[in-house]
Design a protein around this motif. Structure first.
Motif, short mmCIF file in Angstrom:
data_model
loop_
_atom_site.label_atom_id
_atom_site.label_comp_id
_atom_site.label_asym_id
_atom_site.label_seq_id
_atom_site.Cartn_x
_atom_site.Cartn_y
_atom_site.Cartn_z
N ALA A 198 0.82 -1.21 0.00
CA ALA A 198 0.00 0.00 0.00
C ALA A 198 0.85 1.26 0.00
CB ALA A 198 -0.91 0.00 1.23
N ALA A 199 1.99 1.19 0.65
CA ALA A 199 2.76 2.42 0.88
C ALA A 199 3.71 2.70 -0.26
CB ALA A 199 3.55 2.27 2.17
N GLU B 90 -2.97 -1.53 12.23
CA GLU B 90 -2.09 -0.37 12.05
C GLU B 90 -1.87 0.38 13.36
OE1 GLU B 90 -3.72 3.48 10.47
OE2 GLU B 90 -4.98 2.10 9.33
N GLU B 180 4.65 4.74 7.08
CA GLU B 180 4.89 3.77 6.02
C GLU B 180 4.93 2.35 6.59
OE1 GLU B 180 8.05 3.17 2.31
OE2 GLU B 180 8.12 4.99 3.51
N ASP B 183 1.50 1.16 7.11
CA ASP B 183 0.88 0.72 5.86
C ASP B 183 1.36 -0.67 5.44
OD1 ASP B 183 -0.65 2.97 5.52
OD2 ASP B 183 0.76 3.97 4.19
#
Lengths: 210, 210
Positions: A198-199, B90, B180, B183
């Motif tokens: 995703a990043a 997350e 990041e 993610d």
């Protein structure tokens, strides 16, 4: 070969081998695998470079010997090279956990603990970056620039699994059959290796995010 | 309170505190968190159980003190309790990596390395199983019986991330911004916590597989 020995190694050479291994450990730790030349290691050990090749073969094989690993990483990498992309995740789990659980696994775990308790982890980092993680990075570098991130993520999950299963002996992971581990952890590795991350990843285009 | 001190702690008690902490470390390592009673710890330290509560509060707080952790796990658990299920993955990454990267993180990493190099990891296992992993297990035990497996998997990924980022300082993970990392690693934790795990998991119904 002037006298029979169990290993077939000539007498009187163990101090030379040890000197080469010591020099190799120091060079790999100091400058990393790539920049440590056989020539510089031979020079530090006071021997001819040809002797280093004679005793240890390639530089990768010298690194394996320097780390006193009970297995040849190149054999594992050759196995993985033959596996299709979509099976890489579970295959890595089966292969690596299989080694930990095998008779040589005790030494692999001991090497891992020694690395962790060492004040200077640069030899371990050098090995990880230059042998197993490099192979993964090159294989999984799609889109280009994502390989190093993918390899490091795989390393983080497998390092933590080794920690949980073999060092802390945390149940249910410690005694879980490898088939079940492959089902549970394989998809994590598969996403890290081939999934859309995703990043924005290292080496990618400049990101508008902070 | 008969004289002003910076900590407000009474003079002359540090040896008693140390005796309690030593006894607590021994009991937690020997019999685990659950079976180590405050009474037995007090007895081993030669003090009244009320004094243990007076100095350290709850048994969890005593364990935290015994491990010399720079943070209070209960504060983290309280934060996580307020997070909706679908954000747990997350959030765990942000919260835990945030601690490693904070000023107290140096001590957290030092404690982790000390645990790893200890010959007997039972105190560390006791702590992990009885405080953070138990909280995760109870929260994520859906379907019932899967919680222990889910918690151990989360532990394996976060332990490995700590290893990569802080011990081996493996790039790009070592200097990656926490956003990041959240993610990249968040979805792994999310699947471990709330996903359908492909395999039959510990505590589930008897499996037809071997």
């Amino acid at each position: 070969m002037t006298e029979p020995t169990r290993t077939g190694r000539r007498p009187g050479t163990s101090s030379t081998r040890e000197a080469i291994l010591t020099a190799a450990r120091e060079r790999f730790a100091e400058v990393g695998f790539d920049k440590a030349s056989i020539r510089s290691i031979a020079s530090a050990a006071g021997v001819d470079p040809a002797l280093v090749h004679h005793y240890f073969g390639t530089k990768q094989q010298l690194l394996t010997a320097a780390l006193d690993l009970p297995i040849d990483p190149e054999a594992i990498l050759a196995t993985l090279a033959a596996v299709p992309d979509e099976l890489l995740g579970e295959t890595v789990v089966r292969l690596i956990v299989g080694i930990w659980d095998s008779p040589v696994g005790v030494r692999a775990v001991a090497a891992f603990r020694a690395i962790l308790s060492s004040a200077d982890p640069s030899l371990a980092r050098s090995f990880l970056l230059e042998v197993p993680l490099r192979a993964i990075r090159d294989r999984a570098d799609n889109p280009p620039g994502t390989g190093a991130t993918r390899a490091a993520l795989v390393g983080s999950q497998m390092g933590g699994l080794l920690l949980a299963r073999k060092v802390l002996e945390l149940e249910p992971l410690a005694s879980m059959p490898v088939d079940e581990l492959a089902d549970l952890v394989g998809p994590t590795l598969q996403r890290y290796l081939t999934g859309e991350l995703a990043a924005p990843v290292a080496g990618g285009a400049a990101s508008p995010q902070k």
